[in-house]
Design an enzyme around this catalytic site. Structure first.
Site, PDB file in Angstrom:
ATOM      1  N   SER A  92      -4.555   0.043  18.159  1.00 41.75           N
ATOM      2  CA  SER A  92      -4.517  -0.359  16.753  1.00 41.75           C
ATOM      3  C   SER A  92      -3.795   0.695  15.922  1.00 41.75           C
ATOM      4  CB  SER A  92      -5.948  -0.540  16.233  1.00 41.75           C
ATOM      5  OG  SER A  92      -5.962  -0.793  14.853  1.00 41.75           O
ATOM      6  N   LYS A 116       0.851  -1.197   0.000  1.00 48.09           N
ATOM      7  CA  LYS A 116       0.000   0.000   0.000  1.00 48.09           C
ATOM      8  C   LYS A 116       0.881   1.239   0.000  1.00 48.09           C
ATOM      9  CE  LYS A 116      -2.476   1.310   3.619  1.00 48.09           C
ATOM     10  NZ  LYS A 116      -3.542   1.315   4.642  1.00 48.09           N
ATOM     11  N   GLN A 133     -14.101   7.220   9.589  1.00 50.42           N
ATOM     12  CA  GLN A 133     -13.778   5.917  10.155  1.00 50.42           C
ATOM     13  C   GLN A 133     -14.831   5.436  11.140  1.00 50.42           C
ATOM     14  OE1 GLN A 133     -12.510   2.449  10.709  1.00 50.42           O
ATOM     15  NE2 GLN A 133     -11.212   3.685   9.381  1.00 50.42           N
ATOM     16  N   GLY A 139      -7.383   6.278  16.924  1.00 53.94           N
ATOM     17  CA  GLY A 139      -6.987   7.574  16.382  1.00 53.94           C
ATOM     18  C   GLY A 139      -5.496   7.816  16.292  1.00 53.94           C
ATOM     19  N   ALA A 140      -4.719   7.287  17.229  1.00 54.03           N
ATOM     20  CA  ALA A 140      -3.280   7.572  17.248  1.00 54.03           C
ATOM     21  C   ALA A 140      -2.579   6.808  16.133  1.00 54.03           C
ATOM     22  CB  ALA A 140      -2.685   7.200  18.599  1.00 54.03           C
ATOM     23  N   ASP A 141      -2.041   7.557  15.163  1.00 50.45           N
ATOM     24  CA  ASP A 141      -1.314   6.931  14.057  1.00 50.45           C
ATOM     25  C   ASP A 141      -0.012   7.668  13.751  1.00 50.45           C
ATOM     26  OD1 ASP A 141      -2.308   9.255  13.003  1.00 50.45           O
ATOM     27  OD2 ASP A 141      -3.295   8.344  11.278  1.00 50.45           O
ATOM     28  N   ASP A 149     -18.678  14.190  19.424  1.00 44.33           N
ATOM     29  CA  ASP A 149     -17.737  14.901  18.567  1.00 44.33           C
ATOM     30  C   ASP A 149     -17.921  16.391  18.816  1.00 44.33           C
ATOM     31  OD1 ASP A 149     -16.218  14.101  15.590  1.00 44.33           O
ATOM     32  OD2 ASP A 149     -16.599  16.202  16.040  1.00 44.33           O
ATOM     33  N   VAL A 150     -16.828  17.154  18.658  1.00 49.16           N
ATOM     34  CA  VAL A 150     -16.919  18.606  18.834  1.00 49.16           C
ATOM     35  C   VAL A 150     -17.674  19.260  17.696  1.00 49.16           C
ATOM     36  CG1 VAL A 150     -14.818  18.745  20.216  1.00 49.16           C
ATOM     37  CG2 VAL A 150     -14.652  18.909  17.727  1.00 49.16           C
ATOM     38  N   LYS A 158       0.413  11.639  19.130  1.00 54.44           N
ATOM     39  CA  LYS A 158      -1.039  11.499  19.251  1.00 54.44           C
ATOM     40  C   LYS A 158      -1.365  10.639  20.474  1.00 54.44           C
ATOM     41  CE  LYS A 158      -2.401  12.272  14.452  1.00 54.44           C
ATOM     42  NZ  LYS A 158      -3.188  11.767  13.305  1.00 54.44           N
TER      43      LYS A 158
END
Length: 335
Positions: free
Chosen positions: A296, A71, A143, A223-225, A164-165, A229
């Site tokens: 993840s 990818k 997502q 979320g952390a990628d 969500d904000v 983060k």
């Protein structure tokens, strides 16, 4: 022999989540058995364009089938405003391991969403309470939709609380699923007190604390990628049974990356990799387990496994756009 071109619509249609979840579970097991090759994700940094490229190659052998691919994906935050393009664009090349023939070129963006949802579903199956019927989601971006769809494949989700904000994003999410689930807007704490919580935000300052979750909530930290983060407060991570997808990636850019490098968390605080749980080397949820967290980061083997599902289903349905990429008369040695 032709290469199959599969656009986002083709991938969305043929990435049947039940099959992708099974394939990703098999990929995790193969990874733990040592039946994969997955070089570290490589980066090309482009500060002049405020972006980067990332390459993710992999090969896996589940014992029933093997597959290979790569990818090519980017992150360009200025794309939406400056170029009317998505921040993330991905392209997947799926190849025959025996001959290296490029069987398919697929939209990697939709594929990523599907396999990420599938990974959370696999973890949820092993780590959430058996009778889980409620799902909280923090972050109502693209997502979040696949997270709900995938997790509801393996638990009978009835109630959904989304936080969500951005009120408009919450409204769109609720409208999308209001005919399928009892879905409503709520606070982070209301979402966190569901049986299952998925966090899909890009924050660097943690937003979910220990007091925001139930005694037995399972959390998919998605979320952390990237380095820095961090969605979950340290005391929550310290109190939880932590399962990761890959030690190197999670320590570098997963949910644990900040507390791990600060020494707040150590290897002793990490219960297992998800593959260890899948093959039974480590326990998942037991009767006395409290909060669980799945960190993840996304593995290339997941992309390859999902690509195989899409290719096989599209081929069986004679869908996609076949074309002669290699050329029938191509010399076998192109050097």
């Amino acid at each position: 022999m032709h290469t199959l071109l599969l656009d986002s619509g083709d991938v969305d249609e043929h990435a049947a989540l039940e099959d992708v979840i099974d394939a990703v579970e098999g990929a995790f097991a193969a990874f733990e058995r040592g039946d994969t090759q997955m070089p570290a994700k490589s980066y090309i940094d482009l500060p002049q364009y405020n972006g980067d490229f990332r390459s993710m190659p992999a090969y896996l052998d589940t014992g029933e089938w093997d597959a290979a691919g790569i990818k090519w994906v980017n992150v360009h935050p200025d794309n939406p405003t400056d170029h009317d393009l998505p921040t993330v664009l991905g392209t997947m090349i799926y190849s025959d391991p025996e001959t290296a023939f490029p069987l398919a070129i697929l939209d990697g963006t939709t594929l990523t969403m599907k396999r990420t949802g599938a990974a959370a579903a696999v973890a949820t199956d092993y780590l959430a309470v058996e009778d889980a019927t409620s799902l909280g989601i923090v972050g109502a971006g693209v997502q979040s939709y696949t997270q709900l769809q995938a997790i509801s494949e393996i638990r009978p989700i009835e109630e959904v609380v989304v936080s969500d904000v951005d009120d408009e994003r919450v409204e769109r999410f609720v409208e999308t699923f209001e005919d399928e689930f009892d879905v409503r807007a709520g606070s982070i704490s209301e979402a966190g007190h569901c049986d299952i919580l998925t966090t899909v935000t890009p924050v660097e300052d943690p937003i979910v604390g220990l007091e925001d979750v139930g005694d037995h909530t399972h959390i998919n930290a998605i979320g952390a990628d990237a380095e820095g983060k961090h969605e979950l407060h340290d005391e929550l991570l310290q109190a939880a049974r932590i399962v990761i997808d890959d030690h190197e990636q999670c320590a570098h850019s997963g949910e644990i990356n900040v507390p791990y490098h600060e020494g707040v968390l150590t290897d002793d605080d990490i219960h297992a990799e998800i593959g260890e749980v899948v093959i039974g080397e480590k326990e998942g949820r037991t009767e006395d387990t409290g909060v669980t967290v799945f960190d993840s980061t996304g593995l290339a083997i997941q992309d390859v496994a999902a690509a195989r599902v899409v290719y096989e289903r599209a081929s069986d349905a004679s869908d996609g756009h076949p074309f002669d990429l290699v050329g029938a008369d191509t010399d076998t040695d192109s050097r």
